[in-house]
Structure formats: structure tokens, C-alpha cells
Design an enzyme around this catalytic site. Structure first.
Site, mmCIF file in Angstrom:
data_model
loop_
_atom_site.group_PDB
_atom_site.id
_atom_site.type_symbol
_atom_site.label_atom_id
_atom_site.label_comp_id
_atom_site.label_asym_id
_atom_site.label_seq_id
_atom_site.Cartn_x
_atom_site.Cartn_y
_atom_site.Cartn_z
ATOM 1 N N ILE B 477 -39.627 -4.527 -2.210
ATOM 2 C CA ILE B 477 -38.504 -5.041 -1.416
ATOM 3 C C ILE B 477 -37.179 -4.550 -1.969
ATOM 4 O O ILE B 477 -36.123 -4.972 -1.511
ATOM 5 C CB ILE B 477 -38.534 -6.582 -1.339
ATOM 6 C CG1 ILE B 477 -38.474 -7.210 -2.736
ATOM 7 C CG2 ILE B 477 -39.777 -7.052 -0.609
ATOM 8 C CD1 ILE B 477 -38.323 -8.729 -2.731
ATOM 9 N N LYS B 644 -33.134 1.644 -15.833
ATOM 10 C CA LYS B 644 -32.085 1.837 -14.826
ATOM 11 C C LYS B 644 -32.234 0.851 -13.663
ATOM 12 O O LYS B 644 -31.279 0.155 -13.290
ATOM 13 C CB LYS B 644 -32.160 3.268 -14.307
ATOM 14 C CG LYS B 644 -30.985 3.689 -13.471
ATOM 15 C CD LYS B 644 -31.007 5.191 -13.278
ATOM 16 C CE LYS B 644 -29.728 5.664 -12.626
ATOM 17 N NZ LYS B 644 -29.589 7.119 -12.755
ATOM 18 N N THR B 645 -33.427 0.770 -13.087
ATOM 19 C CA THR B 645 -33.601 -0.137 -11.954
ATOM 20 C C THR B 645 -33.573 -1.590 -12.419
ATOM 21 O O THR B 645 -33.149 -2.470 -11.670
ATOM 22 C CB THR B 645 -34.908 0.153 -11.203
ATOM 23 O OG1 THR B 645 -36.013 0.040 -12.111
ATOM 24 C CG2 THR B 645 -34.899 1.538 -10.604
ATOM 25 N N GLN B 649 -31.368 -4.617 -11.015
ATOM 26 C CA GLN B 649 -31.961 -5.878 -10.564
ATOM 27 C C GLN B 649 -31.198 -7.074 -11.138
ATOM 28 O O GLN B 649 -30.984 -8.073 -10.454
ATOM 29 C CB GLN B 649 -33.426 -5.927 -10.992
ATOM 30 C CG GLN B 649 -34.281 -6.766 -10.076
ATOM 31 C CD GLN B 649 -35.748 -6.735 -10.464
ATOM 32 O OE1 GLN B 649 -36.165 -5.944 -11.308
ATOM 33 N NE2 GLN B 649 -36.529 -7.593 -9.850
ATOM 34 N N GLU B 716 -36.540 -13.079 -10.833
ATOM 35 C CA GLU B 716 -36.052 -14.464 -10.685
ATOM 36 C C GLU B 716 -35.009 -14.791 -11.753
ATOM 37 O O GLU B 716 -33.947 -15.320 -11.434
ATOM 38 C CB GLU B 716 -37.209 -15.468 -10.771
ATOM 39 C CG GLU B 716 -38.495 -15.060 -10.080
ATOM 40 C CD GLU B 716 -38.359 -14.726 -8.605
ATOM 41 O OE1 GLU B 716 -37.527 -15.348 -7.939
ATOM 42 O OE2 GLU B 716 -39.079 -13.821 -8.137
#
Lengths: 212, 751, 325
Positions: B477, B644-645, B649, B716
Site C-alpha cells: 500500500i 530509505k523507505t 514511512q 504503526e
């Protein structure tokens, strides 16, 4: 209060009268639509989708990513829906359909606009650039490269709009400072929250002196 | 397992592997598959919140040009799975089941889909939908949370199972609060929030044969969706294909199957054409879940030295009348701090609204707002620094489960976060720091979420040119699943990332669960490792047979790939060309499919990811405007496989937290049971100008008890604790405590 | 959206003569297309006026003439506007987004309709959309609503920022109709809801906005547009204030003050302006003027905060205009 809870009519619904008047329109006007009443007839007599479509549509000529297009569109079709549903240029995104998110941003005659609030029929003769039209073959536009480098996205859905808007933001001269970029990019919502990275990407392209 | 493995390798920042597709517009989302003869469906929503449909006049719509069908409960075809589920339970008020669209004439919430208009073009379907006229027998509805709070009930799940996380919980003495030297008692309200991903929920449904369905659907689990619709249509699971290659954000609303999906599938069956349904932005507020409005009350007691004496935490969350939705709002209260006495009570309030669904951080983010605000209130009451206060109650073991933590590195987060935000500039006394006209404040909040892991299977293929291709049904997602899995595979094999491909988002691929609950890297990562190791074993067997004893004794960990060669670690001479090996064995490629499952460690250890967020805010004393000037996010999330991601996030979670703290509020007019903030114009999600620089710190120490990748999950904890950090900073700036989010300017007037 | 006729007008006269039978003018379309999508407006015919020569910004005989089709971004960035009427530029840039400002015209900005949630939802009552159906906001959710000039029929606000600046600058709206041109003082262009909230303004059904004129003034040095909203950008005003001062040293020679987000029209504060004239430019003066400005304000269930926020924003806008911040 009961009555409000059932269907309330839109402001004006009885447009059939004026539809019939249409063929009598003044000659000073450039009339380019066909009476929708005819269309209803076509449908009533089951003349089939194609025939009825021909009655409902209006020709429009525009250039999309450098390619001339002769299209037949309904006057109510937005540029966004024509791009996505008719031309299969799905890079331009529908995020709200009401001009509140910027996902549908394209360039029309070099200016960033919202394709969801632009009627396709009003784009006659205009140059439309979408995300698909930015790269030169395999060579990405500097803004596309900068977005990859700075990870200016996550899900990628707002990305085409952010990129189109970012390029225009620089061209408009509204990218001189981080604060300026943030203000003039605020019409492009990113729910994943890639904002700081997007700003970095725009700053880098701006400082690299890149223009589209 | 192989702990040494992580000592010798480091995960480096990698550009997103699907970045090029996303920046060129080539990434295809679920509404972007042009199928031949496709029709368009537009849903008609009810205009009452409770009652029955008396009549539907669809004549005008049916006569409108291009309209193919108007489908409602009056003319819907038989859906085998509906009958199997029995009558629709409106009693008892909790439990229940998802709404069955077009099942009968009952209306349970405003804008419930009651008909679908199918036409040859989107415009025609939209116009057709506007012509459908519905008459209702209206009944009195209840949507007002505050007016109905007394009707809250214990969750059916808790009734069934006293160990359910939603069941009543008492640790130590239940009346310890009463005698504590310092006491605070406060109520907190989190309004209904909407996921509002940028991509509108969309599905393109195509019956390829009478009993064979393909859907391009915006979901967070291809396999669960496959099961749902196979059951609904009583067809074998393999006959339902679910494609979700790209998902334009979801934040939870793809974790449930919704009425519009069923409606599209029904319509496609009924008009015998593929049907595409894209929700409107308003329908995103009413048809695909939301974060439920939640009231909480905390009683907290502490001693002068800052030791917590007691925490009593009550919560009521909203749900629908037809389907129970619960979340673990109170778990953090049970385990975050070393309070000897803790009581939690979780209740549900069924209202005439649609069913909620987990929204990023879900209940934990809601609970953390109350708990971390209360911690700040108590620190202020005692006159302690909020970080010192938390450290005084630091737990070395899980006080709820009475088990050791698998890993917990929060002390590092406190230290690093303090430094980076400039905590030394914070004054204990609120309202004492200024920057020009603006009041300056600092605040922090912590978060935690279970290091969840489920079973996952990955198929990996290696060809003679050294290309590694993997497949898994998991969705992405947005966090960068394919990128992370490429990094895990590269780390396991030594193959360069550009030679690795990770295919996801199809139910045709090997099994994986939902992308939710921060479980993806923890679950799929180990399966990637397992599949890669299985490939290595095959290679070792092949190499040993052809090249002698060197490779014969090797274990998967001993070999790595480099430039198309297999190399034995420690022996530079022991190398083999992959292509030679494949040719010698007369094969083009090798493949392995491996399933990875959670271990038994969860029975011995409490496994959790932790976060700590710091905010510095400016508040304008005369206009109540809040500007978040800086955020620092610290995370103890185990191994960071994709730095990096992962950083993105965290930034995204912090941005969501800014919205939660300052702007997001789905407001309903209860006379009608209808939202009055229902698009991006009046439901305010943060824009560019709202978001400052966000500094991210990862402890980045593996938790190999949690899973062999060492990851504890990130999605989360990126948002849990952000809203209270901002609310606490606003208090520090102004002395005004806002306990009812969002903190809009009107709530800070009169400072 | 209903199927409608689409025509392009090549002259203003042609556009005006086509304005019958539920026809609507379309220029930028940023509000009209949105309302049509939601079935709030359903014109049978759209008359596209984009080919009319009404895009220029000129300075003539002591006034600036801005064509009705000048784009919001074009005006905001225009050198002449920045030099002579920076207040207008500031107000424009406080509204909408860069993309919308690239599409929306000056005339369209004036003609935009309220963003009241009840107006936008055809399932809810609204006298503006459906006369006689009742005002949903009156007893409903009215946090965003008006505190000045309301009626029991409507408490909606006009959403424009640009108009707040234009009313402060004493602009004149030039309109064209079958009987020729008509000049309307900006403050008389928009109207209060009274018993006819369906009427947003005093433009007649057969009239077209041609231009807006701004007389030369002495406010370019000391002006400010202060907008408070629920997020930092891209949101409608809770309260906004356009403030302009003509300062003689530390004394105020003349002042202009208008508010947005508080009434069915951009709300000019003439009494407060009078109270400012001749006084020293101090926070105390501004506070006194703000109190005068708020006289007659009346709040509803959820917008009482505007009674407190309003005067504070007036003071802040004036402080910024005077360079006191």
C-alpha cells in the site's frame, strides 16, 4: 424535518425546455453541441450505444503530450475522465474529483491546472502535458529523477500530480525557498506524508537550474 | 538462528524498485485496467440513517442514455453466500457480520449503498445514479456518541473469552488510585477520523466465465479477498483471481471487504460485462470504514518520586449496529510503564453508522493519545520533566504478560530524541518560551505495537544469468514492500538489487496475509530468506557434485553470489560461475518455494516495536494557530532492512499524527446522521505547509527472537505517540491542555 | 452531472443574450464544475466566455482596471498589482491552491458560491440551494458560519479571500447587460441573505462581469492580509482580515478594514476605519477599533469562537500592516 431526509432536487432540474430551444440558438454563438433530447430519443428507440454516443458528443481537437488528438467528448466530460477513460492515460490520477487534492494536475499550455475541474470540450486547440509526456524516451525528466532520489512518494498515487505541480512551481518562480515551495505546493495532498522529501526533490531541481 | 549473519552485513539505502513506474505514471492501480466492453457502476446511497426502503423509482434512470441496469435489493440476482449467512442480525447490538449489499430493504447507516446504476460510460452512470428516487420508512436513528455513551456494552469477543484484549483487566489493587499522593483524572476524545488514502477505493470486476471471477481491487490482502468472494459466490477459491499490483494508500481501509466490492461483482454478473466502480470522495467517508470516535478516561496516581501507583483507563469506541469492531486501545496502558496497579475497561457503542476499520496505528494510536497525554499531565502535576518521569517508570520486563522483552531499546530513543529536538531548551513551566509573538513548546510521546508475524510463502527462481525473481501474494500500500524484499534477498544472497525482482499483489502468487499490523517485513522477509537459502542449498548440492569437497561441506550462509559467481566465504579461490554450473547440469533455472511461520518465541517473550516522538511547536497566542516546527521520530523497530523507505514511512506516520493532533475531524449532523465534513475541502488532512522537517532515528538493532530478519515492524509505531507529543508540546507552549482532538485554533483562544 | 449544451460566446453581447433558460456562464469552472458534479447546480447550458478579451490588467486615469477573465494567479503575480495593490496579491495567494488560481478568474472568484456543507449536500436542507427547504446550518453544525448579517433563512459565508481585499480597496465592479454597462461599488455587489439566500449578489440574470476597477490609493506600503484557518494552507478562512493603513509617521491618516469568513458577503468595517483615522498606530488603537468592528456580531452554537477570534485577527492584521510585528 422528515422531508429533508428524502430526495431533494438539485437547484434546477427541468432543463428539457431549454434543450428543445437549443436548435434555435443565436447565430452569433458558436454552437457545437447537439440537442440532448435527440440523444434521449436515440436511447428510447434502442439505437445502440454507438449511435447514441455520436449524438451526445462534440468534437474537440487538442494536443496531448505532443500528439494531436481528434476526440469526440460529451460536454460534461472532464479532461481527467477523458485522459483516463478515453485515452487510457491513467498516469493522471483521480483523488477527489472536486479540485481539493491536486492528484489530477496536468499542464495546459504550460500552466498547472486541475484536470478534474476542466471540461474537455473547453480545451479546444490546447496543449496538454501529462506525467506520461515528461520523459524523453528512457531519459526521465529531472523532477522524476529527483523524486526517485529523494523518495518523494510512497504509494505513488499523488506522485504524478506532485511532479507536474513541482515543475510548474519552479517555472512560476515560487520555489525560491523551502517555505515558498511548501506554500505553493499545498494544493497537492500526499496522504502517505512524503512532503519533506518532495520539497527536497523540488529544491534540488530548482538549484540545478532545471526547467521543463 | 544465524545471528552472525547480521553482524557482517549492512542494509544500505536503496531507491524504490518501483519508483520509475510511479514517477512515469506507468504504475497501474485498480481503476486503471481498460477491459473490453467495460461498463461503469455508480452507487446510490441511502439518505436516511435508519429505516427501510419503501420504494425505488428507477424508471428515469433506466431510460437515461447508456444506462444498462439499476440494481437494488428489488432485482438483484441470488448471491449464494448471502443466504448461507442467515438473517441479518440487528440484535444483539454487538457481534454481527459485514453488511450484505442489496440483501434486503433495511438501512443501517446514512449513505449505505442501496442501488447501483450501471452504464456504458462513467458520466452516464453518474447521471443515471442522480435520477434514482427512493422513498423510505424512516426510523429514529442514534448517531450521537455523547448522547448514547451510557448504552456502551462489553464486546462480544470479551464475553466469549475473558483473556481477550478487550476484556476487563485488573492488575494489583483496583482502588490504589484513591490513595495515591498525586492524582490526575481526565477525559480524552478522539473524533472519527477517515483514512482518506489518495486513491479512491476502486474495483474492476470481470466474470471471465460463469464461475470464474477476476477482480482488480484496492485491497490489503489478495488471499483474504479471494476467500471472501469465493465464499460469497460459492465457487472454488482458485476461480477467484484478485489483482492489487499497486494500491494508492489504504492505511487500513483495504483490510475489510466492503459493500461496493460486492456490488461491482454483482453488477458485472448481472449485465454480463466487466464493471468498474470507483467511489466518490464522499463515499470514502461512509462505505469503507474509519477510525472510530473514542472516549477515554484515565485516572493516574503517582508518588512524589515519580513512581506510578495506579492507572485506570476506560475507553468507549464506536461501532455499527450490525457488525462488532474492536481494537486494542488499552494494551499500551497495561505494559508500557511499571505501574503495580492497572485496570482497563473497554466498551463498544453501537450506533446507526457504518462499521469502522483499523486505521493506521489503530486503537494503539487512540489509546496512546490518552495515556501519553496523562503521563504529561502527571509529570506536570509532580513537577518533573516528562522524560525523567517516564524513565522512573521504565519497565525491564513486560508487566502485563510477566515475560521478558525480546528486545527493548527505548533508553537509546530517549537520549537521541532529547538531543535532536533540543530538549534542553524546554522549560518546565508552560508558556515561558517565546519566539517573537509565538509561544514555543516541546513535547514527547511514546508508542508501541506488537511485533506481529504470520505465515508467508515466497517462490524464488534463479536463472543462469543470475537474475533472481520472487513471487508472493502480499500487497504493497506504499511502504515499499518490493524494495524491502529485494534488500532482504540481496542481503541473503549477495545478488545485486538490480538483478532481483519481487512480484506481489496477486492471489495467483504464493500465500501471504494482509499488509496490516506492521507485519509485512516480519512475515514475508523470513520467507524471502528461506526461499533464497533453499536456492543456495540446491546450488551447493550441484556445486559439490561437480566441483569437489569445498562446496560439499558448505551451508547456505557460507556462500554468496558476486558478479554471477558463487563464492565460498573465507576461500577466495573457491568460486564457480553460475552459468557454468547451470550448463553443467543442463538447466536454465532453479526454483524454490518456502513457507515461513512464526516461532514459539511469542510464548516466552513479549515482542514489541517501540517508538518515541518529539515535537517542537509554535502557538500564536491571539489566533490559536499551531505550527509544528520540528518533529523527531525515534524507533526501536529491530533491523531496518530498507533504510530509505523506512525513513519515509516514519515521516509519513508523523504526518498522519500531525493530522490527528491538529486538523482531522469527521463531523456529523446528528439530526440527519450524515457527515457534514466529507471531502478534502472540509475534512482537513495535512498539506505541505503543515509539515516541518522530520528527523528520523532508528536504533536499528535486530530482534532475532521476533523473526529471523530481526525486524519488529514500523508502520504503526510511526504514528502511535505523535498526536500526544504535539498536544503535550502545545501544553508546554501555552499551559492549555486540549483533550479533545483536533487542536484547532478555536480551542486555543483566550490564552 | 446532467447532459448540457455547451456554447462558446465570441462577444460579451452574445454571452449576455444567451443567458436565458437556466444557462450559466463558465470561465475557469473551478466552482461551477464542482457544484455540477455534486448535482447542486444543473444548468441546461454553459456559455464559455474564455475567448472574450477580458484578461488584461491596465492602469488608466487613476485606477487599475482588471479584466473579469484575468486569472487569480496572473493578478497575484502581476507587477503593477504588486506595486500598487499588494493587499490584493496577498489575499489572492491566501486563497485556494496554485492550480486553482491558475484556472479561476477574477469574475469567477466573485461569483463563487458558499462552501456551506448544507448547500453542498442535496440530501440536506438549504434555502440557498432549494428555497423553502430550510437552513440546515442554523440549528446544525455551524462552526464555519456567519456572525454578521445573518437571517433566519441563511447563515452561510462568502468564501472568497480576493473579495475581502477588493471591498477594502473600494473597488468598482463593471457589468454589462442588455441595457449597457452598470458600475457597482464592490460593497454593493454581494448581498446579505435576508429572505432570498438563493441570491448571492446583485448581478442581474442577464448581466456579465466585465472588469473590476481599483482606484489609486495610498495603502500600498502598509497593508496586510491575515487569514486564520484550520490548517496552514489550502483551507477556507475561519476569520480573515484585510487591513490597509495610510500612515503619517506613527499616526493613521486613513484606514481600510474588511473581514472574510464572517458574513454572506465580504464584510467591510467602516465604523472601525473611522475609529482608526487620526489615531496613533498602536495596539491599543487597534484593539479599540476591533471592538467597534465586532459590534452587532451574533454567534450560533458552534461559532462563538469567532467573536473572540475576529477582533484578535483584526488587531494582528493591523499590527502587521503597521509594521509592529
Amino acid at each position: 424535518m422528515d422531508k429533508y431526509k428524502s430526495d431533494i432536487k438539485p437547484e434546477k432540474e427541468d432543463h428539457h425546455e431549454s434543450r428543445r430551444d437549443f436548435l434555435k440558438t443565436s447565430s452569433i454563438l458558436t454552437a457545437i453541441a447537439v440537442a440532448p433530447a435527440t440523444v434521449a430519443k436515440a436511447a428510447e428507440y434502442n439505437l445502440g450505444e454507438k449511435i447514441s454516443a455520436a449524438f451526445e458528443t462534440t468534437p474537440v481537437n487538442l494536443t496531448v503530450n505532443g500528439v494531436k488528438k481528434q476526440l469526440a467528448v460529451e460536454p460534461r466530460s472532464t479532461l481527467l475522465d477523458v485522459l483516463r477513460e478515453q485515452l487510457d492515460l491513467t498516469g493522471t490520477k483521480k483523488g477527489c474529483d472536486y479540485g481539493q487534492c491536486g492528484a489530477c494536475t496536468v499542464h495546459v499550455n504550460g500552466q498547472r491546472v486541475l484536470s478534474c475541474l476542466s471540461l474537455a470540450v473547453m480545451q479546444e486547440g490546447k496543449q496538454v502535458t501529462t506525467i506520461e509526456g515528461l520523459a524523453k524516451g528512457d531519459e526521465l525528466h529531472p523532477m522524476q529523477k529527483a523524486f526517485i532520489k529523494h523518495d518523494g512518494f510512497q504509494c505513488g498515487y499523488c506522485t504524478p500530480g506532485q511532479i507536474m505541480s513541482g515543475i510548474a512551481c519552479i517555472n512560476e518562480g515560487h520555489a525560491d525557498s523551502k517555505e515558498d515551495i511548501k506554500e505553493f505546493m499545498s494544493g497537492n495532498i500526499c496522504r502517505c506524508g512524503a512532503y519533506p522529501n518532495i520539497v527536497k526533490a523540488i529544491q534540488e531541481v530548482k538549484n540545478g537550474g532545471q526547467r521543463s | 538462528m544465524n545471528e552472525a549473519f547480521f553482524d557482517k552485513k549492512e542494509y544500505k539505502p536503496l531507491d524504490r524498485v518501483d519508483g520509475r513506474l510511479k514517477v512515469t505514471g506507468a504504475a497501474k492501480y485498480s481503476a486503471e485496467y481498460a477491459l473490453p466492453n467495460m461498463a461503469y457502476g455508480v452507487l446510490v446511497g441511502s439518505r436516511i440513517a435508519k429505516g427501510t426502503i419503501k420504494s425505488i423509482d428507477s424508471k428515469a434512470a433506466e431510460r437515461a442514455p447508456g444506462v444498462l441496469a439499476v440494481i437494488s435489493h428489488l432485482n438483484v440476482i441470488k448471491i449464494p453466500g448471502y443466504a448461507a449467512r442467515g438473517v441479518h442480525p440487528s440484535e444483539p447490538p454487538t457481534g454481527g457480520q459485514p453488511l450484505r449489499v442489496f440483501y434486503d430493504n433495511k438501512v443501517y447507516s446514512n449513505d449505505q449503498p442501496i442501488a447501483i446504476v450501471v452504464a456504458t460510460s462513467l458520466e452516464k452512470a453518474q447521471y443515471g445514479a442522480s435520477l434514482v428516487k427512493v422513498q423510505y420508512d424512516q426510523q429514529e436513528h442514534q448517531t450521537d456518541f455523547e448522547a448514547n455513551a451510557k448504552n456502551a456494552v462489553i464486546a462480544a469477543a470479551a464475553k466469549k473469552n475473558p483473556k481477550s484484549p478487550t476484556a476487563d483487566y485488573d492488575r494489583g489493587q483496583t482502588d490504589a488510585f484513591e490513595t495515591a499522593p498525586f492524582r490526575i483524572e481526565a477525559e480524552y476524545v478522539l473524533p472519527t477520523e477517515m483514512h482518506n488514502p489518495m486513491e479512491l477505493q476502486a474495483i474492476t470486476a470481470h466474470w471471465e466465465a460463469d464461475d470464474r471471477l477476476t477482480i482488480y481491487d484496492k485491497v490489503q490482502g489478495t488471499k483474504t479477498t479471494q476467500k471472501t468472494f469465493a465464499k460469497e459466490w460459492d465457487v472454488p477459491e482458485q476461480n477467484v483471481k484478485v489483482i492489487a499490483t499497486f494500491v494508492g494508500g489504504a492505511f487500513g481501509n483495504g483490510l475489510h471487504s466492503w459493500p461496493h466490492e460486492s456490488a461491482a461483482i454483482i453488477a458485472a454478473k448481472q449485465v454480463k460485462r466487466p464493471v468498474k466502480v470507483v467511489l466518490t470522495r464522499e463515499q470514502m467517508f461512509t462505505m469503507v470504514g474509519y477510525r472510530p470516535r473514542t472516549w477515554q478516561k484515565i485516572q493516574m496516581g503517582a508518588a512524589k518520586d515519580g513512581k506510578l501507583v495506579a492507572i485506570n483507563h476506560h475507553s468507549i469506541g464506536q461501532t455499527s449496529t450490525y457488525e462488532e469492531f474492536t481494537e486494542t486501545t488499552l494494551m499500551q496502558t497495561r505494559m508500557m510503564y511499571a505501574s503495580p496497579n492497572v485496570s482497563t475497561r473497554y466498551r463498544l457503542l453501537p450506533l446507526n453508522v457504518a462499521t469502522p476499520i483499523w486505521m493506521r496505528g489503530p486503537g494503539e494510536a487512540t489509546g496512546a493519545f490518552a495515556l501519553e497525554s496523562a503521563m504529561d499531565e502527571m509529570a506536570h502535576a509532580i513537577g518533573m520533566d516528562p522524560i525523567e518521569f517516564r524513565l522512573a517508570n521504565y519497565t525491564e520486563t513486560d508487566p502485563d504478560k510477566n515475560m521478558p522483552w525480546s528486545t527493548k531499546y527505548m533508553r537509546e530513543c530517549y537520549e537521541e530524541g532529547k538531543k535532536r529536538i533540543g530538549w534542553e531548551n524546554r522549560k518546565l513551566k508552560p508558556g515561558s518560551v517565546r519566539d517573537g509573538e509565538w509561544l514555543v513548546g516541546y513535547g514527547m510521546g511514546t508508542g508501541t505495537f506488537g511485533a506481529n508475524r504470520g505465515p508467508a510463502t515466497v517462490k524464488a527462481e534463479l536463472d543462469l544469468e543470475g537474475n533472481l525473481v520472487m513471487h508472493c501474494a502480499i500487497t504493497d500500500i506504499g511502504p515499499g514492500t518490493a524494495t524491502a524484499m529485494v534488500q532482504v534477498a540481496s542481503n541473503t544472497t549477495g545478488i545485486a538489487p538490480e538483478k532481483i525482482t519481487f512480484h506481489l499483489g496477486s492471489s495467483e502468487f504464493p500465500n501471504a496475509g494482509l499488509q496490516g499490523g506492521s507485519s509485512t517485513v516480519n512475515s514475508v522477509g523470513p520467507a524471502v530468506q528461506a526461499a533464497c537459502n533453499a536456492l543456495k542449498e540446491q546450488l551447493i548440492t550441484m556445486a559439490a557434485a561437480k566441483s569437489g569437497p569445498d562446496f560439499g561441506a558448505a551451508k547456505p550462509d557460507d556462500i554468496m553470489f558476486e558478479k554471477g559467481e558463487i563464492q565460498l566465504s573465507g576461500k577466495s579461490s573457491a568460486k564457480l560461475k553460475l552459468s557454468d554450473l547451470f550448463k553443467q547440469n543442463n538447466i536454465q533455472k532453479i526454483e524454490a518455494t518456502q513457507e515461513s511461520k512464526p516461532s514459539e518465541n511469542g510464548k516466552k517473550y513479549s515482542m514489541n516495536a517501540f517508538s518515541m516522538h518529539f515535537a517542537m511547536v509554535h502557538v500564536h497566542p491571539f489566533t490559536g494557530q499551531v505550527r509544528v516546527k520540528k518533529i523527531v521520530c525515534c524507533a526501536d523497530a529491530g533491523t531496518i532492512v530498507s533504510p530509505k523507505t523506512a525513513e519515509s514511512q516514519m515521516i509519513g506516520g508523523a504526518t498522519g499524527g500531525i493530522g490527528m493532533a491538529l486538523t482531522e475531524d469527521a463531523v456529523m449532523d446528528h439530526r440527519f446522521g450524515r457527515y457534514v465534513t466529507k471531502d478534502f475541502g472540509d475534512y482537513h488532512v495535512p498539506v505541505h505547509a503543515d509539515v516541518p522537517d522530520i528527523d528520523v532515528y532508528f536504533v536499528n538493532k535486530p530482534d532475532l527472537l521476533a523473526d529471523p530478519v530481526g525486524s519488529k515492524g514500523l508502520g504503526e509505531i510511526a504514528i502511535i505517540g505523535v498526536a500526544p507529543a504535539i498536544a503535550n508540546a502545545v501544553f508546554n507552549a501555552t499551559g492549555k491542555r486540549v483533550r479533545h482532538l483536533p487542536i484547532t485554533p478555536d480551542k486555543l483562544l483566550g490564552l | 452531472m446532467i447532459q448540457f449544451q455547451y456554447e462558446r460566446a465570441s462577444t460579451a453581447k452574445a454571452a449576455v443574450s444567451a443567458l436565458a433558460n437556466n444557462a450559466k456562464i463558465i470561465a475557469g469552472g473551478t466552482n461551477l464544475v464542482d457544484l455540477m458534479k455534486r448535482n447542486v447546480m444543473a444548468p441546461a447550458k454553459l456559455i464559455d466566455i474564455n475567448s472574450l478579451p477580458l484578461r488584461s490588467i491596465e492602469q488608466q486615469n487613476g485606477k487599475m482596471i482588471i479584466g473579469a477573465l484575468a486569472l487569480n494567479s496572473q493578478v497575484a503575480d502581476d507587477k503593477l498589482v504588486l506595486e500598487k495593490h499588494p493587499l490584493l496579491s496577498k489575499a489572492l495567494n491566501a486563497g485556494a491552491s496554485a492550480q486553482i488560481r491558475n484556472m479561476a478568474t477574477v469574475g469567477g472568484n466573485m461569483m463563487q458560491r458558499t462552501r456551506c456543507s448544507y448547500f453542498y449536500d442535496t440530501a440536506l436542507p438549504c434555502n440557498k440551494r432549494e428555497p423553502g427547504s430550510g437552513c440546515g446550518a442554523l440549528e446544525g453544525v455551524n462552526r464555519m458560519h456567519a456572525i454578521f448579517g445573518t437571517s433566519d433563512k441563511c447563515i452561510a459565508v462568502h468564501p472568497s479571500d480576493m473579495c475581502v481585499a477588493l471591498v477594502a480597496l473600494d473597488a468598482i465592479v463593471v457589468v454589462s447587460g442588455p441595457k449597457g454597462e452598470r458600475r457597482i461599488p464592490f460593497d454593493d455587489f454581494h448581498r446579505l441573505p435576508g429572505s432570498q439566500p438563493e441570491k448571492d449578489n446583485t448581478l442581474q440574470k442577464d448581466e456579465l462581469i466585465i472588469s473590476v476597477e481599483i482606484p489609486d490609493n495610498t495603502f500600498s506600503k502598509n497593508c496586510h492580509y491575515f487569514k486564520v484557518r484550520d490548517r496552514t494552507s489550502y483551507a477556507f478562512a475561519l476569520v480573515s482580515v484585510a487591513a490597509a493603513l495610510d500612515l503619517d509617521g506613527k499616526n493613521i491618516k486613513e484606514a481600510r478594514l474588511a473581514m472574510g469568513g464572517v458574513a454572506h458577503k465580504p464584510w467591510r468595517l467602516k465604523e472601525a476605519e473611522k475609529a482608526l483615522a487620526g489615531k496613533p498606530a498602536t495596539e491599543e488603537t487597534f484593539r479599540q477599533a476591533a471592538e467597534i468592528a465586532m459590534q452587532g456580531a451574533k454567534a450560533f452554537k458552534h461559532n462563538a469562537f469567532k467573536l473572540k477570534l475576529g477582533p484578535n485577527v483584526i488587531v494582528e492584521a493591523l499590527k502587521n500592516a503597521a509594521g509592529l510585528v
